[in-house]
Motif scaffolding. Structure first.
Motif, PDB file in Angstrom:
ATOM      1  N   LEU A 104      22.078  30.737  30.218  1.00  0.00           N
ATOM      2  CA  LEU A 104      22.791  31.612  31.142  1.00  0.00           C
ATOM      3  C   LEU A 104      24.301  31.424  31.110  1.00  0.00           C
ATOM      4  O   LEU A 104      25.033  32.265  31.618  1.00  0.00           O
ATOM      5  CB  LEU A 104      22.285  31.395  32.569  1.00  0.00           C
ATOM      6  N   LYS A 105      24.773  30.343  30.529  1.00  0.00           N
ATOM      7  CA  LYS A 105      26.201  30.035  30.541  1.00  0.00           C
ATOM      8  C   LYS A 105      27.065  31.166  29.979  1.00  0.00           C
ATOM      9  O   LYS A 105      28.066  31.527  30.610  1.00  0.00           O
ATOM     10  CB  LYS A 105      26.450  28.719  29.781  1.00  0.00           C
ATOM     11  N   PRO A 106      26.744  31.769  28.834  1.00  0.00           N
ATOM     12  CA  PRO A 106      27.594  32.873  28.343  1.00  0.00           C
ATOM     13  C   PRO A 106      27.656  34.057  29.307  1.00  0.00           C
ATOM     14  O   PRO A 106      28.690  34.700  29.437  1.00  0.00           O
ATOM     15  CB  PRO A 106      26.939  33.288  27.029  1.00  0.00           C
ATOM     16  N   PHE A 107      26.560  34.328  30.011  1.00  0.00           N
ATOM     17  CA  PHE A 107      26.556  35.422  30.973  1.00  0.00           C
ATOM     18  C   PHE A 107      27.398  35.091  32.195  1.00  0.00           C
ATOM     19  O   PHE A 107      28.053  35.966  32.769  1.00  0.00           O
ATOM     20  CB  PHE A 107      25.119  35.761  31.385  1.00  0.00           C
ATOM     21  N   GLU A 108      27.381  33.816  32.610  1.00  0.00           N
ATOM     22  CA  GLU A 108      28.230  33.391  33.720  1.00  0.00           C
ATOM     23  C   GLU A 108      29.697  33.522  33.361  1.00  0.00           C
ATOM     24  O   GLU A 108      30.504  33.981  34.170  1.00  0.00           O
ATOM     25  CB  GLU A 108      27.914  31.956  34.117  1.00  0.00           C
ATOM     26  N   VAL A 109      30.046  33.124  32.154  1.00  0.00           N
ATOM     27  CA  VAL A 109      31.438  33.220  31.702  1.00  0.00           C
ATOM     28  C   VAL A 109      31.864  34.684  31.641  1.00  0.00           C
ATOM     29  O   VAL A 109      32.932  35.056  32.136  1.00  0.00           O
ATOM     30  CB  VAL A 109      31.621  32.523  30.334  1.00  0.00           C
ATOM     31  N   ALA A 110      31.026  35.520  31.050  1.00  0.00           N
ATOM     32  CA  ALA A 110      31.352  36.947  30.951  1.00  0.00           C
ATOM     33  C   ALA A 110      31.449  37.585  32.336  1.00  0.00           C
ATOM     34  O   ALA A 110      32.352  38.395  32.595  1.00  0.00           O
ATOM     35  CB  ALA A 110      30.305  37.668  30.109  1.00  0.00           C
ATOM     36  N   GLY A 111      30.557  37.220  33.240  1.00  0.00           N
ATOM     37  CA  GLY A 111      30.598  37.743  34.600  1.00  0.00           C
ATOM     38  C   GLY A 111      31.854  37.320  35.332  1.00  0.00           C
ATOM     39  O   GLY A 111      32.469  38.115  36.048  1.00  0.00           O
ATOM     40  N   PHE A 112      32.261  36.065  35.141  1.00  0.00           N
ATOM     41  CA  PHE A 112      33.473  35.566  35.790  1.00  0.00           C
ATOM     42  C   PHE A 112      34.689  36.349  35.329  1.00  0.00           C
ATOM     43  O   PHE A 112      35.487  36.830  36.139  1.00  0.00           O
ATOM     44  CB  PHE A 112      33.645  34.074  35.475  1.00  0.00           C
ATOM     45  N   TRP A 113      34.844  36.479  34.013  1.00  0.00           N
ATOM     46  CA  TRP A 113      36.037  37.152  33.497  1.00  0.00           C
ATOM     47  C   TRP A 113      36.000  38.649  33.761  1.00  0.00           C
ATOM     48  O   TRP A 113      37.047  39.285  33.938  1.00  0.00           O
ATOM     49  CB  TRP A 113      36.250  36.825  32.020  1.00  0.00           C
ATOM     50  N   ALA A 114      34.826  39.241  33.808  1.00  0.00           N
ATOM     51  CA  ALA A 114      34.729  40.652  34.184  1.00  0.00           C
ATOM     52  C   ALA A 114      35.133  40.836  35.640  1.00  0.00           C
ATOM     53  O   ALA A 114      35.819  41.812  35.983  1.00  0.00           O
ATOM     54  CB  ALA A 114      33.311  41.162  33.958  1.00  0.00           C
ATOM     55  N   ALA A 115      34.756  39.891  36.494  1.00  0.00           N
ATOM     56  CA  ALA A 115      35.149  39.959  37.900  1.00  0.00           C
ATOM     57  C   ALA A 115      36.658  39.834  38.060  1.00  0.00           C
ATOM     58  O   ALA A 115      37.239  40.403  38.978  1.00  0.00           O
ATOM     59  CB  ALA A 115      34.440  38.863  38.698  1.00  0.00           C
ATOM     60  N   VAL A 116      37.289  39.108  37.169  1.00  0.00           N
ATOM     61  CA  VAL A 116      38.745  38.993  37.199  1.00  0.00           C
ATOM     62  C   VAL A 116      39.398  40.293  36.735  1.00  0.00           C
ATOM     63  O   VAL A 116      40.382  40.763  37.316  1.00  0.00           O
ATOM     64  CB  VAL A 116      39.217  37.801  36.325  1.00  0.00           C
TER      65      VAL A 116
ATOM     66  N   LEU B  54      28.334  43.264  40.648  1.00  0.00           N
ATOM     67  CA  LEU B  54      27.379  42.624  39.743  1.00  0.00           C
ATOM     68  C   LEU B  54      28.022  41.458  38.997  1.00  0.00           C
ATOM     69  O   LEU B  54      27.423  40.382  38.867  1.00  0.00           O
ATOM     70  CB  LEU B  54      26.823  43.643  38.754  1.00  0.00           C
ATOM     71  N   SER B  55      29.248  41.645  38.528  1.00  0.00           N
ATOM     72  CA  SER B  55      29.927  40.563  37.809  1.00  0.00           C
ATOM     73  C   SER B  55      30.260  39.406  38.736  1.00  0.00           C
ATOM     74  O   SER B  55      30.239  38.245  38.317  1.00  0.00           O
ATOM     75  CB  SER B  55      31.174  41.083  37.097  1.00  0.00           C
ATOM     76  N   LEU B  56      30.575  39.689  39.993  1.00  0.00           N
ATOM     77  CA  LEU B  56      30.806  38.601  40.958  1.00  0.00           C
ATOM     78  C   LEU B  56      29.533  37.781  41.167  1.00  0.00           C
ATOM     79  O   LEU B  56      29.579  36.545  41.228  1.00  0.00           O
ATOM     80  CB  LEU B  56      31.280  39.170  42.295  1.00  0.00           C
TER      81      LEU B  56
ATOM     82  N   ARG C 228      29.016  31.119  39.617  1.00  0.00           N
ATOM     83  CA  ARG C 228      28.764  29.706  39.360  1.00  0.00           C
ATOM     84  C   ARG C 228      29.566  29.137  38.182  1.00  0.00           C
ATOM     85  O   ARG C 228      29.460  27.959  37.875  1.00  0.00           O
ATOM     86  CB  ARG C 228      27.271  29.494  39.073  1.00  0.00           C
ATOM     87  N   HIS C 229      30.372  29.975  37.549  1.00  0.00           N
ATOM     88  CA  HIS C 229      31.117  29.530  36.375  1.00  0.00           C
ATOM     89  C   HIS C 229      32.153  28.469  36.759  1.00  0.00           C
ATOM     90  O   HIS C 229      32.909  28.629  37.708  1.00  0.00           O
ATOM     91  CB  HIS C 229      31.821  30.708  35.716  1.00  0.00           C
ATOM     92  N   ARG C 230      32.149  27.394  36.038  1.00  0.00           N
ATOM     93  CA  ARG C 230      33.131  26.321  36.208  1.00  0.00           C
ATOM     94  C   ARG C 230      33.709  26.023  34.838  1.00  0.00           C
ATOM     95  O   ARG C 230      32.983  25.790  33.890  1.00  0.00           O
ATOM     96  CB  ARG C 230      32.485  25.050  36.742  1.00  0.00           C
TER      97      ARG C 230
END
Length: 81
Positions: free
Chosen positions: A26-38, A70-72, A77-79
């Protein structure tokens, strides 16, 4: 050149075991979701400021805000490690 000590290798191995496979997948999806939210507010903020005039702009605004929510949820959980 020196080789890592046995305790350093054991620590690295134990860290790898502590991370569940689902978290690794899930880590790549968390990273993509974080940056999409930004990034997404920069796309829909002009629509909010100018006011969506047409139905296509209204649909785009709703879709972008939905994608932001959705991206938020996906990236909360991305750190950075």
């Amino acid at each position: 050149m020196s080789t890592p000590s046995r305790s350093a290798l054991a620590d690295a191995a134990s860290d790898a075991v502590k991370t569940p496979a689902s978290a690794t997948l899930l880590k790549p999806f968390e990273v993509a979701g974080f940056w999409a939210a930004v990034a997404l507010p920069f796309l829909y903020l002009p629509l909010v400021v100018s006011g969506p005039a047409t139905s296509a702009e209204q649909t785009a605004l709703v879709a972008l805000v939905g994608a932001h929510v959705l991206s938020l949820l996906l990236g909360h959980r991305h750190r950075a490690e």
